[in-house]
Design a protein around this motif. Structure first.
Motif, short mmCIF file in Angstrom:
data_model
loop_
_atom_site.label_atom_id
_atom_site.label_comp_id
_atom_site.label_asym_id
_atom_site.label_seq_id
_atom_site.Cartn_x
_atom_site.Cartn_y
_atom_site.Cartn_z
N GLU A 334 0.84 -1.18 0.00
CA GLU A 334 0.00 0.00 0.00
C GLU A 334 0.88 1.23 0.00
O GLU A 334 2.07 1.17 0.33
N ARG A 335 0.30 2.35 -0.38
CA ARG A 335 1.06 3.60 -0.44
C ARG A 335 1.42 4.04 0.97
O ARG A 335 0.59 4.04 1.87
N LEU A 336 2.70 4.41 1.17
CA LEU A 336 3.20 4.83 2.48
C LEU A 336 3.70 6.27 2.40
O LEU A 336 4.24 6.70 1.38
N ARG A 337 3.56 6.96 3.51
CA ARG A 337 4.06 8.32 3.60
C ARG A 337 4.77 8.47 4.95
O ARG A 337 4.16 8.17 6.00
N PHE A 338 6.00 8.95 4.93
CA PHE A 338 6.77 9.03 6.16
C PHE A 338 7.88 10.06 6.00
O PHE A 338 8.18 10.52 4.89
N ASN A 339 8.51 10.41 7.12
CA ASN A 339 9.64 11.33 7.16
C ASN A 339 10.89 10.60 7.61
O ASN A 339 10.82 9.64 8.38
N ALA A 340 12.03 11.06 7.14
CA ALA A 340 13.31 10.47 7.54
C ALA A 340 14.40 11.52 7.34
O ALA A 340 14.15 12.60 6.79
N ARG A 341 15.63 11.18 7.79
CA ARG A 341 16.79 12.06 7.60
C ARG A 341 17.96 11.23 7.11
O ARG A 341 18.20 10.11 7.58
N ALA A 342 18.69 11.79 6.16
CA ALA A 342 19.85 11.09 5.58
C ALA A 342 21.10 11.96 5.72
O ALA A 342 21.02 13.19 5.81
N TYR A 343 22.25 11.29 5.71
CA TYR A 343 23.56 11.95 5.75
C TYR A 343 24.30 11.57 4.47
O TYR A 343 24.64 10.40 4.26
N LEU A 344 24.54 12.57 3.62
CA LEU A 344 25.26 12.28 2.39
C LEU A 344 26.72 11.93 2.65
O LEU A 344 27.34 11.20 1.87
N GLU A 345 27.29 12.43 3.74
CA GLU A 345 28.65 12.07 4.14
C GLU A 345 28.55 10.93 5.15
O GLU A 345 28.07 11.12 6.26
N HIS A 346 29.02 9.77 4.74
CA HIS A 346 28.90 8.63 5.63
C HIS A 346 29.89 7.54 5.23
O HIS A 346 30.39 7.52 4.10
N ARG A 347 30.13 6.65 6.17
CA ARG A 347 30.87 5.42 5.93
C ARG A 347 30.16 4.31 6.68
O ARG A 347 29.53 4.57 7.72
N HIS A 348 30.28 3.09 6.16
CA HIS A 348 29.64 1.99 6.85
C HIS A 348 30.41 0.70 6.60
O HIS A 348 31.21 0.61 5.66
N GLY A 349 30.13 -0.25 7.45
CA GLY A 349 30.82 -1.53 7.36
C GLY A 349 32.08 -1.55 8.22
O GLY A 349 32.53 -0.53 8.73
N PRO A 350 32.68 -2.72 8.39
CA PRO A 350 33.89 -2.83 9.23
C PRO A 350 35.09 -2.14 8.57
O PRO A 350 35.24 -2.15 7.34
N GLN A 351 35.92 -1.53 9.38
CA GLN A 351 37.13 -0.91 8.87
C GLN A 351 38.29 -1.90 8.77
O GLN A 351 39.29 -1.62 8.10
N ARG A 352 38.17 -3.02 9.44
CA ARG A 352 39.17 -4.09 9.37
C ARG A 352 38.46 -5.38 8.97
O ARG A 352 37.28 -5.57 9.27
N ASP A 353 39.17 -6.24 8.29
CA ASP A 353 38.59 -7.52 7.89
C ASP A 353 38.39 -8.38 9.13
O ASP A 353 39.36 -8.87 9.73
N ASP A 354 37.16 -8.55 9.52
CA ASP A 354 36.83 -9.31 10.74
C ASP A 354 36.37 -10.73 10.42
O ASP A 354 35.77 -11.39 11.25
N GLY A 355 36.67 -11.18 9.21
CA GLY A 355 36.27 -12.52 8.81
C GLY A 355 34.90 -12.60 8.19
O GLY A 355 34.48 -13.67 7.73
N SER A 356 34.16 -11.48 8.14
CA SER A 356 32.82 -11.48 7.58
C SER A 356 32.80 -11.16 6.09
O SER A 356 31.74 -11.11 5.48
N LEU A 357 33.98 -10.95 5.48
CA LEU A 357 34.04 -10.50 4.10
C LEU A 357 34.30 -11.63 3.12
O LEU A 357 34.36 -11.40 1.91
#
Length: 689
Positions: A334-357
């Motif tokens: 169904e059609r949804l309407r909502f508000n959110a906030r985003a950050y164009l400057e970002h990083r995500h994920g592990p910075q070191r190989d923790d075996g999950s890659l």
């Protein structure tokens, strides 16, 4: 054949009963038409056959069928319903049976009671149309249906004769307009309570993105110009088109032909989270999302899961996966309407190989050997022997910039029977493709170079022109890009399409399919006309969506604030609604009292006629029509009373004839008076009649 297909006498020559039945059948057909796309194929056929059958009986003034033929058709319809739905219960089976009962009831229109059943079944079927679609087109069509059913209801209560359809339609229209303010008040103030206001709209859902990807999938979606969602940024913010990446399914598992997601289950949400790190000023936005039949929200990269940033949707839970995709507990239907906030400057994920890659470097054995050999040859070059992952990324992108072509119609890739693999053929031979060709080949090459990589699907960019302040993102903006993992940085977006077709990302210019015959002809006459027509319709549809379909509890409370309620509650809403309904009831009661005590203009005229005839010695009874009074005048006065009798017959024709009017002309009363003067003082026979 003549009995089956009676001769059409012309609309004006039809008896009133036949005319009213044909009008009712037309209204029923109009009301049922939107259901034909949802019903089993036999149901529309049966409906049309019964409607035509009943119309033929009305035109030919033939007898209606007996009970047993109707019982036989009903049993057949029940069997077909069971065969189609495997049940006689539930929404789809219930609506199928309701449609059948509606049309079969038209074969029993022997009394006003039967007509009333058909009318109110029709009103109920109007409501069932909104179980499938709540678009403005369906709403307009059902408004016409309500008007038609009210007109048929008015006709059933009008007196004998042949009252024009236009008069009945006008009465029905006035009744609907009088009730419209009450309906608007109920719509604006009646409490929004789930699931009453969360009616499933599964048939509104479009195909949209998919949880998997094969070469050519997004190219097919790019031909769809329908709207995927609308976005409005707060504060007048206008981010550049190349920053608008709307994240959808993240695909990392590859079997050589198809890409699929990892961790697909909502119940098994990853505990380590997205490891998202944001910087800069957040970009607040409001989204109106069309149904997509996927358990995800295509939010702007990157929308965190914090209390102030995450979307909040009544009745639907969503969470941020470790791959930065927003997943919902069930498909969005169904059609949804909502508000959110985003950050164009970002990083995500592990910075070191923790075996999950490890899963992000996996490639199936036996597929695309030539591409893997090409990657190994690149690695063996002296200048790349000690290259960093970033340098390898740059080298592969440089290869794409030389000799590759961006096109929506690259043809079919891969034929395993001939020993051809899709990515081999694209990367080394034809070098023509769309975004998913570039992203899938890029990820395979990066994995062959031992650099963790994955595919991200979603949407990129938006229409360059705003609609009512909203950015429009279409299915034709569907896009696929890549992410590579770099130490100390985490997952980094890499868009191989931008290397060969930067206008696709920088200017948000997606490819367009060839227009059809009609659209091509319109475009040839006026190239901007089709764009203007589509934009006008989409603006109207957006306003319908924002003001009607997405009218919510918060907007109800905002309405109370606008009338002076500082901290509105449900009690305030209920009190206001009860007050308005009570006021409307009192006004209606006062109107009914006044209407009861006022006299019909025809009744006032009849009273004057009775008084005039009483002066001539005739005392009419209340039930006598003007034609009966004319007969009495002839009996009592003979030839002398002929002018007066003719005046009364003219009045009867004006009241009950085909060209009936609200009141006779002003000259009629003068003629009636002149015709009665010679009779004054005449001897009247007052014997028994």
């Amino acid at each position: 054949m003549t009995a089956l297909l009676p001769r059409w006498p012309g609309w004006s020559h039809l008896p009133r009963d036949a005319r009213d039945v044909l009008f009712l059948l037309a209204v029923i057909a109009w009301t049922l038409a939107p259901h034909f796309g949802h019903l089993p194929r036999w149901a529309p056929v049966l409906t049309l056959v019964v409607v035509l059958w009943r119309a033929s009986l009305a035109v030919g003034n033939a007898a209606l069928p007996g009970r047993w033929p109707l019982v036989g058709v009903l049993v057949l319809a029940m069997g077909l319903t069971w065969w189609s739905h495997r049940t006689l219960l539930g929404k789809d089976a219930g609506i199928t049976m309701l449609v059948v009962l509606m049309v079969l009831k038209t074969l029993e229109l022997r009394a006003r009671r039967d007509a009333m059943v058909v009318f109110f079944l029709g009103f109920f079927i109007v409501l069932t149309n909104f179980l499938y679609s709540q678009t403005i087109a369906v709403a307009a069509a059902m408004l016409v249906s309500v008007w038609g059913l009210l007109t048929a209801l008015v006709l059933a209560h009008m007196p004998v004769g042949r009252p024009p359809l236009a008069r009945a339609a006008a009465v029905a229209g006035r009744a609907a307009l009088l009730g419209a303010p009450i309906m608007v008040a109920l719509f604006m103030l009646f409490p929004r309570m789930a699931p009453l206001w969360a009616v499933p709209q599964d048939t509104l859902a479009k195909t949209g993105l998919s949880g998997s990807l094969r070469m050519g999938g997004i190219a097919e979606l790019a031909l769809d110009e329908s709207i995927a969602f609308r976005v409005r940024f707060e504060g007048g913010a206008q981010p550049p088109a190349q920053a608008l990446y709307w994240r959808g399914p993240v695909l990392a598992r590859f079997d050589g032909i198809e890409w699929n997601r990892l961790e697909p289950s909502y119940a098994n949400a990853p505990r380590r989270g997205a490891q998202l790190r944001v910087a800069g000023t957040p970009l607040a936005y409001e989204m109106t999302l069309e149904p997509n039949r996927l358990p995800l929200l295509p939010l702007l990269e990157a929308t965190p899961s914090g209390e102030a940033d995450a979307p909040r949707i009544d009745g639907l839970r969503a969470f941020l996966r470790s791959d930065l995709q927003w997943q919902t507990e069930r498909a969005v239907t169904e059609r949804l309407r909502f508000n959110a906030r985003a950050y164009l400057e970002h990083r995500h994920g592990p910075q070191r190989d923790d075996g999950s890659l490890i899963e992000y470097t996996d490639l199936p054995a036996g597929y695309n050997p030539r591409t893997l050999a090409w990657a190994q040859a690149l690695r063996n070059e002296a200048r790349y022997a000690e290259a960093s992952p970033q340098q390898l990324v740059d080298a592969v992108l440089d290869h794409i910039r030389r000799g590759f072509t961006y096109t929506l119609t690259p043809g079919t890739y891969g034929d395993e029977a001939e020993g051809l693999f899709a990515i081999d053929e694209f990367w080394l031979d034809r070098k023509q493709g769309f975004c998913e060709h570039f992203s899938t080949a890029f990820v395979v090459v990066m994995r062959a170079l031992d650099v963790p990589a994955r595919i991200v699907t979603g949407f990129q960019g938006a229409d360059p022109e705003l609609q009512d302040g909203w950015h429009v993102v279409r299915n034709s903006h569907a896009h696929a890009w890549a992410e590579v993992w770099l130490e100390d940085r985490g997952w980094v977006r890499v868009d191989p399409t931008a290397a060969v077709a930067p206008e696709r990302v920088v200017a948000s210019r997606s490819l367009r399919a060839q227009p059809g015959v009609v659209a091509g002809a319109i475009a040839a006459v006026n190239p901007a006309l089709m764009v203007q027509l589509r934009r006008a319709w989409e603006q109207l549809d957006n306003r319908w969506s924002q003001w009607v379909l997405n009218y919510s509890r918060s907007q109800q409370f905002d309405l109370l604030k606008s009338v002076g309620v500082r901290a509105p509650t449900w009690e305030d809403l209920a009190y206001l609604l009860i007050g308005l309904l009570s006021t409307a009831s009192l006004v209606g009661a006062a109107w009914a009292w006044w209407d009861r005590h006022r006299r019909d203009p025809w009744q006032r005229l009849r009273s004057r006629i009775d008084q005039r005839l009483a002066r001539l010695g005739l005392r009419p009874d209340a039930h006598e029509a003007p034609r009966a009074l004319a007969l009495r005048v002839r009996e009592q006065f003979g030839a002398v009373g002929e002018p007066l009798a003719q005046q009364l017959e003219a009045l009867d024709a004006m009241r009950y004839g085909r060209a009936a009017r609200t009141l006779p002309e002003a000259g009629w009363w003068a003629g009636f008076t002149r015709a009665g003067k010679p009779l004054e003082g005449q001897q009247v026979n007052t014997g028994p009649r």
